[in-house]
Design a protein around this motif. Structure first.
Motif, PDB file in Angstrom:
ATOM      1  N   GLN A 366       9.145 -10.415  -2.053  1.00  0.00           N
ATOM      2  CA  GLN A 366      10.059  -9.583  -2.834  1.00  0.00           C
ATOM      3  C   GLN A 366       9.351  -9.037  -4.067  1.00  0.00           C
ATOM      4  N   VAL A 367       8.507  -9.841  -4.699  1.00  0.00           N
ATOM      5  CA  VAL A 367       7.717  -9.355  -5.831  1.00  0.00           C
ATOM      6  C   VAL A 367       6.854  -8.184  -5.402  1.00  0.00           C
ATOM      7  N   ILE A 368       6.213  -8.329  -4.249  1.00  0.00           N
ATOM      8  CA  ILE A 368       5.314  -7.273  -3.761  1.00  0.00           C
ATOM      9  C   ILE A 368       6.088  -5.987  -3.498  1.00  0.00           C
ATOM     10  N   ARG A 369       7.322  -6.104  -2.997  1.00  0.00           N
ATOM     11  CA  ARG A 369       8.137  -4.916  -2.744  1.00  0.00           C
ATOM     12  C   ARG A 369       8.621  -4.257  -4.029  1.00  0.00           C
ATOM     13  N   LEU A 370       8.988  -5.057  -5.017  1.00  0.00           N
ATOM     14  CA  LEU A 370       9.645  -4.527  -6.213  1.00  0.00           C
ATOM     15  C   LEU A 370       8.683  -3.999  -7.268  1.00  0.00           C
ATOM     16  N   SER A 371       7.459  -4.477  -7.263  1.00  0.00           N
ATOM     17  CA  SER A 371       6.554  -4.218  -8.384  1.00  0.00           C
ATOM     18  C   SER A 371       5.401  -3.319  -7.978  1.00  0.00           C
ATOM     19  N   PRO A 372       4.840  -2.558  -8.933  1.00  0.00           N
ATOM     20  CA  PRO A 372       3.512  -1.994  -8.690  1.00  0.00           C
ATOM     21  C   PRO A 372       2.551  -3.120  -8.331  1.00  0.00           C
ATOM     22  N   PRO A 373       1.436  -2.801  -7.692  1.00  0.00           N
ATOM     23  CA  PRO A 373       0.529  -3.838  -7.155  1.00  0.00           C
ATOM     24  C   PRO A 373       0.276  -4.974  -8.145  1.00  0.00           C
ATOM     25  N   PHE A 374       0.546  -6.200  -7.691  1.00  0.00           N
ATOM     26  CA  PHE A 374       0.670  -7.377  -8.549  1.00  0.00           C
ATOM     27  C   PHE A 374      -0.293  -8.444  -8.008  1.00  0.00           C
ATOM     28  N   PRO A 375      -1.471  -8.628  -8.620  1.00  0.00           N
ATOM     29  CA  PRO A 375      -2.448  -9.587  -8.064  1.00  0.00           C
ATOM     30  C   PRO A 375      -1.881 -10.988  -7.894  1.00  0.00           C
ATOM     31  N   GLU A 376      -1.086 -11.448  -8.878  1.00  0.00           N
ATOM     32  CA  GLU A 376      -0.573 -12.816  -8.825  1.00  0.00           C
ATOM     33  C   GLU A 376       0.310 -13.049  -7.609  1.00  0.00           C
ATOM     34  N   ALA A 377       1.062 -12.038  -7.196  1.00  0.00           N
ATOM     35  CA  ALA A 377       1.935 -12.208  -6.033  1.00  0.00           C
ATOM     36  C   ALA A 377       1.118 -12.440  -4.768  1.00  0.00           C
ATOM     37  N   HIS A 378       0.032 -11.698  -4.619  1.00  0.00           N
ATOM     38  CA  HIS A 378      -0.831 -11.894  -3.438  1.00  0.00           C
ATOM     39  C   HIS A 378      -1.559 -13.234  -3.513  1.00  0.00           C
ATOM     40  N   TYR A 379      -1.980 -13.610  -4.688  1.00  0.00           N
ATOM     41  CA  TYR A 379      -2.627 -14.916  -4.869  1.00  0.00           C
ATOM     42  C   TYR A 379      -1.673 -16.051  -4.484  1.00  0.00           C
ATOM     43  N   ASN A 380      -0.426 -15.958  -4.944  1.00  0.00           N
ATOM     44  CA  ASN A 380       0.543 -17.002  -4.635  1.00  0.00           C
ATOM     45  C   ASN A 380       0.934 -16.992  -3.163  1.00  0.00           C
ATOM     46  N   ARG A 381       1.052 -15.803  -2.570  1.00  0.00           N
ATOM     47  CA  ARG A 381       1.365 -15.753  -1.139  1.00  0.00           C
ATOM     48  C   ARG A 381       0.217 -16.342  -0.321  1.00  0.00           C
ATOM     49  N   ALA A 382      -1.001 -16.169  -0.802  1.00  0.00           N
ATOM     50  CA  ALA A 382      -2.140 -16.761  -0.100  1.00  0.00           C
ATOM     51  C   ALA A 382      -2.016 -18.277  -0.026  1.00  0.00           C
ATOM     52  N   GLU A 383      -1.539 -18.890  -1.109  1.00  0.00           N
ATOM     53  CA  GLU A 383      -1.391 -20.346  -1.105  1.00  0.00           C
ATOM     54  C   GLU A 383      -0.357 -20.782  -0.069  1.00  0.00           C
ATOM     55  N   VAL A 384       0.738 -20.041   0.047  1.00  0.00           N
ATOM     56  CA  VAL A 384       1.756 -20.377   1.047  1.00  0.00           C
ATOM     57  C   VAL A 384       1.202 -20.173   2.446  1.00  0.00           C
ATOM     58  N   ARG A 385       0.506 -19.069   2.667  1.00  0.00           N
ATOM     59  CA  ARG A 385      -0.062 -18.818   3.994  1.00  0.00           C
ATOM     60  C   ARG A 385      -1.066 -19.903   4.372  1.00  0.00           C
ATOM     61  N   TYR A 386      -1.858 -20.329   3.411  1.00  0.00           N
ATOM     62  CA  TYR A 386      -2.819 -21.405   3.686  1.00  0.00           C
ATOM     63  C   TYR A 386      -2.089 -22.691   4.062  1.00  0.00           C
ATOM     64  N   ALA A 387      -1.022 -23.003   3.331  1.00  0.00           N
ATOM     65  CA  ALA A 387      -0.267 -24.228   3.623  1.00  0.00           C
ATOM     66  C   ALA A 387       0.381 -24.171   4.997  1.00  0.00           C
ATOM     67  N   ARG A 388       0.681 -22.970   5.485  1.00  0.00           N
ATOM     68  CA  ARG A 388       1.288 -22.814   6.817  1.00  0.00           C
ATOM     69  C   ARG A 388       0.248 -22.674   7.915  1.00  0.00           C
ATOM     70  N   GLY A 389      -1.035 -22.760   7.555  1.00  0.00           N
ATOM     71  CA  GLY A 389      -2.094 -22.665   8.552  1.00  0.00           C
ATOM     72  C   GLY A 389      -2.561 -21.266   8.851  1.00  0.00           C
ATOM     73  N   ASP A 390      -2.079 -20.269   8.111  1.00  0.00           N
ATOM     74  CA  ASP A 390      -2.482 -18.870   8.324  1.00  0.00           C
ATOM     75  C   ASP A 390      -3.700 -18.581   7.443  1.00  0.00           C
ATOM     76  N   LEU A 391      -4.885 -19.021   7.896  1.00  0.00           N
ATOM     77  CA  LEU A 391      -6.082 -18.885   7.068  1.00  0.00           C
ATOM     78  C   LEU A 391      -6.499 -17.425   6.929  1.00  0.00           C
ATOM     79  N   ASP A 392      -6.357 -16.646   8.010  1.00  0.00           N
ATOM     80  CA  ASP A 392      -6.732 -15.229   7.928  1.00  0.00           C
ATOM     81  C   ASP A 392      -5.820 -14.487   6.948  1.00  0.00           C
ATOM     82  N   GLY A 393      -4.518 -14.790   6.998  1.00  0.00           N
ATOM     83  CA  GLY A 393      -3.586 -14.143   6.071  1.00  0.00           C
ATOM     84  C   GLY A 393      -3.866 -14.535   4.631  1.00  0.00           C
ATOM     85  N   ALA A 394      -4.200 -15.822   4.428  1.00  0.00           N
ATOM     86  CA  ALA A 394      -4.514 -16.284   3.072  1.00  0.00           C
ATOM     87  C   ALA A 394      -5.749 -15.574   2.540  1.00  0.00           C
TER      88      ALA A 394
END
Length: 551
Positions: A366-394
């Protein structure tokens, strides 16, 4: 190739002089869906184009005095990235362009930043930027102070505001002088010029006897002392003295609504001072007092003030372990302004800590949709993707975070770890070097350096890196584990066991227990090894390697 010639002199239009002229050229012919996707950025840089806002925060519909959230200094980088993506995607369809920019040396920092981002993010075959001659202009600086405040154009506010103050007499229009002092001092703080801000505050105290103004500059002085960019110069005790002066004054305001707002604002500021003093319970009490005032006396005005208070209480509730109440307060803040991205980010971080990965992922997206490009949102989503086993997405998210902000050190920390785990030690070493250049002494980067050196067989260098990591953070379990592995391979079982014991005390995992079992077996301590394996099997019943070791 289309040829575009533009003047970047900030004296023409102030911030985004160059951007506005470029958008005037590109927006009319751009696909409407592309314009809509970058509506915020285009409106920030060129409001006169009248592009409809499809992503709107509550502030856009409120009178200016109620828009109390001033964008931080990093927001212009988000805007620049959004504008660069608009230019890139438009030129892919419209064809390449050569942009000649004159007076780039005279540009506002917003345009100078935009040019850097354009050069980094728009391929050269799409956009060639040619630097033309520069010469100082003789026009006066633009004084659009309301726009500067609302959009967080701090450099322009500081430069133009200081110039305007030099030509103003306090006695001619005290209210206008006081408002400008408050705005300019806040801008100076935002761009790490706190000494100049303090001089303004002190000068204002010598001239003004207006109670609300003196309370405001007392508040500003307190915030300067607890937020100073040089941590060594922060002084929470002196800040407490100043914020108490503000609270004393605003508590005496006769009008209930005015008192509720100004006193609530100051109590919220005092809560931050108490947090810096390590007094979290006191901070929570202050924020709750401010919320009570707002709910009792503000009626339907100042909704942003209220949602800020609820979000701040959510942070303090989370720190106190009162998670359900924290999530309820975040929900209140988000429901009050669903178009404001920052509180989704904060709630997503809390949900991530609670292991509620799907909900955290939804908030980050939702942050990524609502905001101009936001590095922290991608950084935080990477942590979730890593925890879910999505290494390529992270990895893709971390790559994008670095693309958006090459100075975002935390992304190098996590990406170097992913590269090391994948055996990509060259890439890991590059990220370690970049990260340490931005954040010297970062223990996580030093730990990854230890892994890189160990993989290359440079044991002495690896041990030095792990030692440095532990000197910086004695509770970094991976550094203890890495050093234990070095000791084991050198035949130092006692050293390996000591370090693994320290790691397990900090972070009991199946992997660490399994590794200690191997060392115990090698040291001839079979029964202790079996106990570690049994405990490892409890923590990770499906691990086949642990099962084979027990068998």
């Amino acid at each position: 190739m289309n040829a575009i010639f533009l003047d970047a002199d900030r004296r023409l239009r102030g911030p985004y002089t160059l951007a506005a002229a470029l958008l005037e050229t590109l927006v009319p012919d751009a696909p409407q869906e592309l314009v809509a996707a970058h509506d915020i950025e285009i409106n920030v840089a060129a409001p006169h184009l009248g592009v409809p806002l499809t992503r709107r925060s509550l502030a856009a519909s409120l009178p200016r005095p109620q828009r109390i959230l001033i964008p931080g200094a990093r927001r212009t980088l988000r805007v620049a990235n959004g504008l660069a993506e608009f230019v890139r995607d438009h030129l892919r369809g419209a064809g390449p362009a050569r942009l000649t920019v004159v007076n780039l040396d005279e540009a506002d920092p917003t345009d100078a930043e935009l040019v850097r981002v354009l050069r980094r993010r728009v391929p050269g075959e799409l956009l060639e930027i040619v630097r033309g001659p520069s010469a100082p202009g003789d026009r006066p600086l633009v004084n659009d102070f309301d726009r500067y405040r609302d959009e967080g154009f701090h450099h322009a506010m500081a430069e133009s505001g200081l110039a305007a103050l030099r030509g103003m007499e306090y006695g001619a229009d005290p209210e206008a002088w006081q408002v400008l002092v408050q705005r300019v001092a806040g801008a100076l703080e935002a761009v790490d010029r706190e000494d100049e801000a303090r001089e303004l505050y002190d000068r204002s105290r010598r001239l003004s006897i207006d109670p609300k103004h003196r309370a405001t500059i007392a508040y500003g002085t307190a915030m300067l002392l607890v937020r100073h960019h040089d941590r060594a110069r922060r002084d929470p005790e002196q800040a407490l003295a100043w914020i108490n002066e503000a609270v004393t004054i605003t508590s005496l305001l006769p009008d209930p609504a005015e008192r509720a707002f100004h006193l609530g604002f100051d109590l919220n500021g005092k809560a931050l001072v108490e947090v810096r003093r390590g007094r979290f319970a006191e901070a929570l009490t202050l924020v709750e007092e401010a919320i009570a005032l707002a709910e009792q006396d503000l009626g339907g005005v100042h909704p942003i003030h209220r949602l800020v208070l609820y979000a701040n209480r959510a942070q303090l509730m989370a720190m106190a372990g009162r998670v359900r109440e924290a999530l309820a307060d975040y929900a209140t803040a988000i429901e009050a302004d669903p178009g404001y991205p920052d509180y989704y980010l904060e709630r997503g971080n809390l949900l991530h800590k609670l292991g509620r990965m799907e909900e955290a992922l939804a908030d980050f997206e939702q942050v990524i949709r609502l905001s101009p490009p936001f590095p922290e949102a991608h950084y935080n989503r990477a942590e979730v993707r890593y925890a879910r086993g999505d290494l390529d997405g992270a990895l893709a998210d971390l790559d994008h975070a670095v693309e958006l902000d090459p100075a975002f050190a935390p992304a190098y920390v996590n990406r170097s770890g992913l590269h090391a785990a994948a055996g990509e030690y060259g890439k890991a070493a590059d990220d370690v070097a970049r990260g340490l250049a931005l954040d010297p002494g970062n223990p996580y980067l030093l730990c990854v350096r230890g892994q890189v050196e160990a993989a290359a067989g440079r044991t002495r260098e690896a041990r030095a890196a792990y030692d440095a990591a532990l000197a910086a953070d004695h509770e970094l379990a991976p550094a203890w584990a890495g050093r234990a592995e070095l000791s084991f391979h050198e035949g130092d079982h006692a050293g390996a066991l000591a370090d693994l014991g320290a790691a397990i005390k900090l972070e009991e995992t199946a992997a660490l227990l399994f590794n200690r079992a191997l060392v115990l077996r090698a040291a001839g301590r079979a029964e202790e090894a079996r106990q570690d394996l049994l405990r490892a099997a409890e923590l990770d019943p499906g691990d086949e390697e642990i099962g084979r070791a027990l068998g």
